[in-house]
Motif scaffolding. Structure first.
Motif, PDB file in Angstrom:
ATOM      1  N   GLY A   1       0.817  -1.209   0.000  1.00 40.19           N
ATOM      2  CA  GLY A   1       0.000   0.000   0.000  1.00 40.19           C
ATOM      3  C   GLY A   1       0.851   1.259   0.000  1.00 40.19           C
ATOM      4  N   ALA A   2       0.233   2.376  -0.354  1.00 39.02           N
ATOM      5  CA  ALA A   2       0.965   3.635  -0.448  1.00 39.02           C
ATOM      6  C   ALA A   2       1.047   4.364   0.884  1.00 39.02           C
ATOM      7  N   ASN A   3       0.129   4.068   1.802  1.00 32.32           N
ATOM      8  CA  ASN A   3       0.044   4.872   3.019  1.00 32.32           C
ATOM      9  C   ASN A   3       1.117   4.549   4.047  1.00 32.32           C
TER      10      ASN A   3
ATOM     11  N   LYS B   1       4.316   6.453   3.225  1.00 37.06           N
ATOM     12  CA  LYS B   1       4.003   7.875   3.331  1.00 37.06           C
ATOM     13  C   LYS B   1       3.950   8.308   4.788  1.00 37.06           C
ATOM     14  N   SER B   2       3.291   7.519   5.612  1.00 30.20           N
ATOM     15  CA  SER B   2       3.180   7.830   7.034  1.00 30.20           C
ATOM     16  C   SER B   2       4.544   7.780   7.722  1.00 30.20           C
TER      17      SER B   2
ATOM     18  N   SER C   1       6.685  10.742   6.661  1.00 31.78           N
ATOM     19  CA  SER C   1       6.181  11.955   7.304  1.00 31.78           C
ATOM     20  C   SER C   1       6.621  12.010   8.757  1.00 31.78           C
TER      21      SER C   1
ATOM     22  N   GLU D   1       7.039  16.880   1.699  1.00 33.29           N
ATOM     23  CA  GLU D   1       6.114  16.222   0.773  1.00 33.29           C
ATOM     24  C   GLU D   1       6.770  15.977  -0.580  1.00 33.29           C
TER      25      GLU D   1
ATOM     26  N   ARG E   1       8.877   7.598  -2.676  1.00 30.04           N
ATOM     27  CA  ARG E   1       7.855   6.611  -3.061  1.00 30.04           C
ATOM     28  C   ARG E   1       8.190   5.998  -4.413  1.00 30.04           C
TER      29      ARG E   1
ATOM     30  N   ASP F   1      -1.235  14.064  -7.882  1.00 25.41           N
ATOM     31  CA  ASP F   1      -0.895  14.770  -6.647  1.00 25.41           C
ATOM     32  C   ASP F   1      -1.184  16.268  -6.720  1.00 25.41           C
TER      33      ASP F   1
END
Length: 385
Positions: free
Chosen positions: A295-297, A300-301, A304, A310, A317, A355
């Motif tokens: 998954g992408a999250n 990303k999380s 972050s 960003e 990614r 995006d």
């Protein structure tokens, strides 16, 4: 020297020693008797006699006699410890053969000799076939630059992290030390990362001094070189070594977004995961799972939480996606081609416009990404137009 043949030979040496007053004759006896003490032909009684003669010769008033003896017994395994130590404490011309080669001298003996401060003797110890950690540590602590360079250059010297760190404390600016330290078979990660920094700072000064570039530009060049050199420390792929390195880099303020992106753009996901774990203050295993999550999250999380911007997260990614779907082949240009694939993936991301980034945002990212891919910035920008 057992039997009829051996006994007269030993007797002849004793006769020559007692009747002759010349140093030359005593030197000949010293050489002959010294080379005989390890002979399996010596019986117990004859060995005792031979060792008595050796002890007497070790105290001879003439240096050339003692020197002849030292050369003869330098590799003897049967040399009495007291004689070995006596010769080792003699003047340099007598002592150096024994100090260089004798297996009879203990680590304690060698450390005591180092502490006496005689540079010639320290160099002889530094160049022995094997130098233990305790002896190497004493040499680094007490020796001059020549001595420290010699022990660091010796592949038979056991140098632990404190000793290597001390060597850098004392002579880290010296290329004479840097070159053999870089060339050692293994280096603790903390030492290697520190060495990269030292060499880079010296390079920066040289760039500013010899070439007409600004200190800021020199700093940028040095940082890029440092990042490449730091990642090159991980050529063995050892997981523990990666984790040690990122911790050390974090302690020194060098675990930057830049080096994480450079690692990602060359497919080094182990470094990326470890670096993000340290910066996000989570377990290495958990970070590795998030980096490899379909998954992408997850990534990303994690990125972050690790404090990445960003814009940088988009490059990260893309690079991670490429790394997870592309097999790195063993070829000279493999990493370059991998980095080009990362660049193409970033362009695809912008083409999709998922995006909501502007063309200016994209151009900024491509400019930054070109630092890690090393080429094709112009083609990339053209692709956007």
């Amino acid at each position: 020297m057992t039997g009829d043949k051996a006994a007269p030979t030993l007797a002849q040496l004793m006769t020559k020693l007692s009747r002759s007053a010349t140093a030359e004759a005593r030197g000949e006896v010293a050489d002959a008797i010294g080379r005989s003490i390890d002979s399996p032909q010596l019986g117990p009684a004859e060995r005792d006699i031979a060792l008595d003669i050796v002890r007497k010769l070790a105290g001879d008033l003439e240096q050339q006699v003692r020197q002849s003896l030292a050369e003869a017994v330098r590799q003897s395994v049967g040399l009495p410890h007291d004689v070995a130590l006596k010769l080792a404490k003699d003047v340099a011309d007598v002592a150096l053969p024994v100090i260089s080669d004798s297996v009879v001298l203990t680590d304690g003996d060698l450390v005591s000799l180092v502490e006496e401060g005689d540079t010639d003797k320290q160099l002889a110890i530094a160049n022995r076939g094997e130098v233990s950690e305790v002896v190497a540590g004493a040499l680094v602590e007490r020796g001059n630059e020549d001595v420290v360079v010699a022990v660091v250059s010796n592949p038979g010297a056991e140098l632990n992290e404190p000793a290597l760190g001390k060597a850098l404390d004392r002579f880290g600016d010296s290329p004479r030390l840097q070159a053999p330290m870089v060339g050692r078979a293994t280096l603790p990660v903390a030492v290697a990362e520190r060495l990269v920094s030292m060499v880079s700072e010296k390079l920066k000064d040289e760039l500013v001094r010899r070439h007409e570039i600004s200190p800021d530009m020199a700093t940028d060049l040095v940082l890029e070189g440092r990042e490449r050199a730091t990642l090159a420390l991980l050529s063995d792929g050892d997981a523990n070594r990666v984790e040690d390195l990122v911790r050390e880099m974090a302690r020194n303020g060098r675990l930057t977004d830049s080096i994480l992106l450079r690692a990602a753009c060359t497919g080094d996901l182990a470094f990326v995961a470890a670096g993000l774990a340290v910066r996000a203050k989570i377990a290495f295993r958990n970070a590795d799972l998030l980096v490899h999550d379909d998954g992408a999250n997850g990534l990303k999380s994690l990125a972050s939480k690790a404090g990445m911007s960003e814009h940088d997260r988009i490059i990260l990614r893309a690079a991670v996606d490429v790394a997870r779907t592309t097999e790195m082949v063993d070829a000279p240009d493999a990493r370059e081609r991998f980095a080009e694939t990362v660049l193409e993936r970033v362009l695809t991301t912008f083409d999709a416009d998922d995006d909501g980034f502007s063309e200016e945002d994209a151009e900024y990212l491509i400019k930054k990404l070109s630092k890690y891919t090393g080429k094709h910035r112009d083609n990339a920008v053209a692709h956007l137009r």
